[in-house]
Write a protein that holds these residues in place. Structure first.
Motif, PDB file in Angstrom:
ATOM      1  N   VAL A   1       0.863  -1.188   0.000  1.00  0.00           N
ATOM      2  CA  VAL A   1       0.000   0.000   0.000  1.00  0.00           C
ATOM      3  C   VAL A   1       0.894   1.232   0.000  1.00  0.00           C
ATOM      4  CG1 VAL A   1      -1.778   1.296   1.232  1.00  0.00           C
ATOM      5  CG2 VAL A   1      -1.848  -1.210   1.203  1.00  0.00           C
ATOM      6  N   GLU A   2       0.651   2.129  -0.938  1.00  0.00           N
ATOM      7  CA  GLU A   2       1.513   3.296  -1.099  1.00  0.00           C
ATOM      8  C   GLU A   2       1.430   4.232   0.100  1.00  0.00           C
ATOM      9  OE1 GLU A   2       1.408   7.139  -3.990  1.00  0.00           O
ATOM     10  OE2 GLU A   2       1.556   5.202  -5.013  1.00  0.00           O
ATOM     11  N   ILE A   3       2.574   4.693   0.570  1.00  0.00           N
ATOM     12  CA  ILE A   3       2.651   5.741   1.589  1.00  0.00           C
ATOM     13  C   ILE A   3       2.691   7.061   0.832  1.00  0.00           C
ATOM     14  CG2 ILE A   3       3.920   6.626   3.584  1.00  0.00           C
ATOM     15  CD1 ILE A   3       5.182   3.853   3.885  1.00  0.00           C
ATOM     16  N   THR A   4       1.545   7.695   0.703  1.00  0.00           N
ATOM     17  CA  THR A   4       1.388   8.818  -0.232  1.00  0.00           C
ATOM     18  C   THR A   4       2.326   9.978   0.076  1.00  0.00           C
ATOM     19  OG1 THR A   4      -0.446   9.632   1.134  1.00  0.00           O
ATOM     20  CG2 THR A   4      -0.994   8.226  -0.734  1.00  0.00           C
ATOM     21  N   THR A   5       2.677  10.163   1.338  1.00  0.00           N
ATOM     22  CA  THR A   5       3.535  11.301   1.694  1.00  0.00           C
ATOM     23  C   THR A   5       4.962  11.124   1.190  1.00  0.00           C
ATOM     24  OG1 THR A   5       3.961  10.258   3.853  1.00  0.00           O
ATOM     25  CG2 THR A   5       2.161  11.864   3.731  1.00  0.00           C
ATOM     26  N   THR A   6       5.322   9.932   0.737  1.00  0.00           N
ATOM     27  CA  THR A   6       6.697   9.680   0.282  1.00  0.00           C
ATOM     28  C   THR A   6       6.854   9.816  -1.229  1.00  0.00           C
ATOM     29  OG1 THR A   6       6.334   7.289   0.038  1.00  0.00           O
ATOM     30  CG2 THR A   6       6.989   8.075   2.207  1.00  0.00           C
ATOM     31  N   ARG A   7       5.767  10.008  -1.960  1.00  0.00           N
ATOM     32  CA  ARG A   7       5.870  10.114  -3.423  1.00  0.00           C
ATOM     33  C   ARG A   7       6.545  11.432  -3.807  1.00  0.00           C
ATOM     34  NH1 ARG A   7       3.441   8.404  -8.369  1.00  0.00           N
ATOM     35  NH2 ARG A   7       2.457   6.662  -7.279  1.00  0.00           N
ATOM     36  N   ASP A   8       7.533  11.346  -4.711  1.00  0.00           N
ATOM     37  CA  ASP A   8       8.212  12.543  -5.180  1.00  0.00           C
ATOM     38  C   ASP A   8       8.696  12.335  -6.612  1.00  0.00           C
ATOM     39  OD1 ASP A   8      10.859  11.318  -5.283  1.00  0.00           O
ATOM     40  OD2 ASP A   8      10.904  11.456  -3.106  1.00  0.00           O
TER      41      ASP A   8
ATOM     42  N   PHE B   1      10.778   5.003 -10.062  1.00  0.00           N
ATOM     43  CA  PHE B   1      10.058   5.211 -11.316  1.00  0.00           C
ATOM     44  C   PHE B   1      11.065   5.236 -12.464  1.00  0.00           C
ATOM     45  CE2 PHE B   1       6.915   7.729  -8.550  1.00  0.00           C
ATOM     46  CZ  PHE B   1       6.255   6.548  -8.209  1.00  0.00           C
ATOM     47  N   THR B   2      11.339   4.050 -12.978  1.00  0.00           N
ATOM     48  CA  THR B   2      12.229   3.886 -14.118  1.00  0.00           C
ATOM     49  C   THR B   2      11.508   3.026 -15.153  1.00  0.00           C
ATOM     50  OG1 THR B   2      13.228   1.946 -13.060  1.00  0.00           O
ATOM     51  CG2 THR B   2      14.319   4.066 -12.719  1.00  0.00           C
ATOM     52  N   THR B   3      12.164   2.787 -16.265  1.00  0.00           N
ATOM     53  CA  THR B   3      11.603   1.911 -17.302  1.00  0.00           C
ATOM     54  C   THR B   3      12.574   0.766 -17.563  1.00  0.00           C
ATOM     55  OG1 THR B   3      10.518   3.809 -18.344  1.00  0.00           O
ATOM     56  CG2 THR B   3      10.697   1.793 -19.638  1.00  0.00           C
ATOM     57  N   PRO B   4      12.210  -0.462 -17.102  1.00  0.00           N
ATOM     58  CA  PRO B   4      11.023  -0.753 -16.287  1.00  0.00           C
ATOM     59  C   PRO B   4      11.215  -0.314 -14.845  1.00  0.00           C
ATOM     60  CG  PRO B   4      12.345  -2.718 -16.531  1.00  0.00           C
ATOM     61  CD  PRO B   4      13.021  -1.666 -17.358  1.00  0.00           C
ATOM     62  N   ALA B   5      10.089  -0.263 -14.087  1.00  0.00           N
ATOM     63  CA  ALA B   5      10.169   0.110 -12.675  1.00  0.00           C
ATOM     64  C   ALA B   5      10.915  -0.959 -11.899  1.00  0.00           C
ATOM     65  CB  ALA B   5       8.757   0.283 -12.109  1.00  0.00           C
ATOM     66  N   VAL B   6      11.711  -0.536 -10.935  1.00  0.00           N
ATOM     67  CA  VAL B   6      12.482  -1.471 -10.108  1.00  0.00           C
ATOM     68  C   VAL B   6      12.174  -1.196  -8.642  1.00  0.00           C
ATOM     69  CG1 VAL B   6      14.322  -1.812 -11.776  1.00  0.00           C
ATOM     70  CG2 VAL B   6      14.477   0.067 -10.145  1.00  0.00           C
ATOM     71  N   ASN B   7      12.333  -2.214  -7.824  1.00  0.00           N
ATOM     72  CA  ASN B   7      12.028  -2.070  -6.403  1.00  0.00           C
ATOM     73  C   ASN B   7      12.763  -3.136  -5.611  1.00  0.00           C
ATOM     74  OD1 ASN B   7      10.126  -4.546  -6.011  1.00  0.00           O
ATOM     75  ND2 ASN B   7       9.271  -3.480  -7.800  1.00  0.00           N
TER      76      ASN B   7
END
Length: 393
Positions: free
Chosen positions: A182-189, A216-222
């Motif tokens: 679940v995304e922690i919205t305050t951390t999106r930048d 946020f890359t192409t492809p996305a990595v995590n």
């Protein structure tokens, strides 16, 4: 960590002529997509014609871009899955699971409604409408996480989670942290820095879980950091009430990561703490993941009333929650009602006696002052008499 993505890759529209041996129509431009090893991909194809056309899937054979082989359901060690839907039009989806480097290549959707489409001896050969998509599978870029696993300690009151991406597959366009997916919205930048940090206020059941740093890359990595803690335990009701002879239900729930491995119930008796065994006496225990229920049948005031304890255990430790159970007599609810009725009866009796004791000949203050004097016409008579006397003179 592998992620499953979907490429709405090949959309193929055909306007097929059933009277001719060839097809003509619109073909969408070739597409391409970049995937990571262990990811999944889906390609979609649709053809319209009368009669309904057949769809086939083909792919490059080895390193020779000129040679293609037909794909079938279950190919590549059961990693390929193909579905077909034939109705007024034809639709097909091919999905490839657990991608590896060898899955890189060109994938082709072919469609035709020529009755001789599968006869290789036909001269000239049957023409197929084609659409292609290029899939590129690359290695996972390196993400250095610190720490990989975070556990509570005597000196650990807060902590900072870090990820550092090296050799990104494309320029970084931003980041976001997720907890338990679940995304922690305050951390999106939209920062392009390869370093990501997230501070925890505490290392406990509330803050435990799977934290994922997303680039946020192409492809996305995590990558993922595991924050572990003993479970948090909460009783649905701290104090529970039940009537003698009825069922009593006590409920506890757990929170945190890792999940609870074992639930147990116990209670306070005159002899000390007694472990409750499921199915013994009138006790029945039901465990459902992060929830446990203790059902007590035929409640008794003497034998069942008291303190109960639910215990949750995971690999990091155990936590206990206390519930107090009160058992009321079968007719306990009637006594308050009877008390209210008795109070009403007493009040009515007092009012009735008071009214009876009042003197019936009591008179008001106006009556004590005497009756009002009757009106007299004496003054009128005197006036008339005087008038007659003047006239006689």
């Amino acid at each position: 960590m592998a992620t499953t993505t979907s490429l709405l890759g090949i959309l193929l529209l055909f306007f097929l002529d059933c009277a001719s041996s060839y097809t003509a129509g619109f073909i969408k431009a070739p597409l391409s997509d970049v995937k990571l090893i262990e990811d999944s991909i889906e390609l979609h194809c649709e053809a319209i014609g009368k009669p309904t056309p057949e769809i086939q899937w083909w792919a490059v054979e080895g390193n020779d871009t000129e040679v293609m082989s037909q794909l079938y359901d279950g190919a590549r060690q059961q990693r390929v899955n193909i579905n077909f839907i034939y109705d007024l039009d034809a639709k097909s989806t091919i999905s490839i699971m657990n991608l590896n480097i060898e899955d890189t290549g060109t994938y082709e959707c072919r469609a035709s409604n020529d009755p001789y489409r599968n006869d290789l001896k036909m001269i000239p050969q049957v023409k197929w409408i084609l659409s292609q998509a290029t899939v590129i599978v690359i290695e996972h870029p390196t993400i250095v996480v610190d720490p990989r696993i975070l556990e509570p300690g005597e000196n650990v009151k807060d902590a900072i989670l870090r990820c550092n991406l090296t050799d990104p597959p494309s320029p970084i366009e931003g980041h976001v942290w997720k907890k338990d997916n679940v995304e922690i919205t305050t951390t999106r930048d939209s920062n392009s820095s390869p370093l990501m940090e997230y501070k925890l206020d505490a290392v406990d059941a509330k803050h435990s879980g799977e934290y994922t740093c997303h680039y946020f890359t192409t492809p996305a990595v995590n990558d993922t950091i595991f924050v572990k803690a003993p479970p948090g335990v909460n009783a649905e009701k701290k104090s529970e009430h039940g009537n003698e002879g009825d069922y009593g239900v006590l409920i506890c729930r757990s929170t945190g990561f890792p999940s609870v491995e074992n639930w147990s119930w116990s209670r306070q008796t005159k002899a000390g703490i007694e472990l409750i065994v499921n199915g013994t006496k009138n006790f029945h225990i039901k465990n459902m993941g992060n929830k446990t229920e203790l059902r007590i049948s035929q409640l008794g005031i003497e034998q069942d009333q008291g303190e109960y304890f639910c215990n949750a255990t995971n690999e990091m430790g155990a936590r206990i929650e206390t519930i107090h159970l009160r058992v009321r007599g079968r007719y306990a609810a009637v006594w308050p009602f009877l008390g209210i009725v008795a109070e009403v009866i007493v009040l009515v009796a007092i009012i009735f006696i008071y009214e009876k004791r009042r003197k019936p000949d009591e008179i008001s203050d106006d009556d004590e002052q005497g009756s009002a004097p009757l009106k007299s016409n004496s003054s009128t008579n005197h006036k008339d008499q005087n008038i007659r006397q003047r006239n006689s003179n």
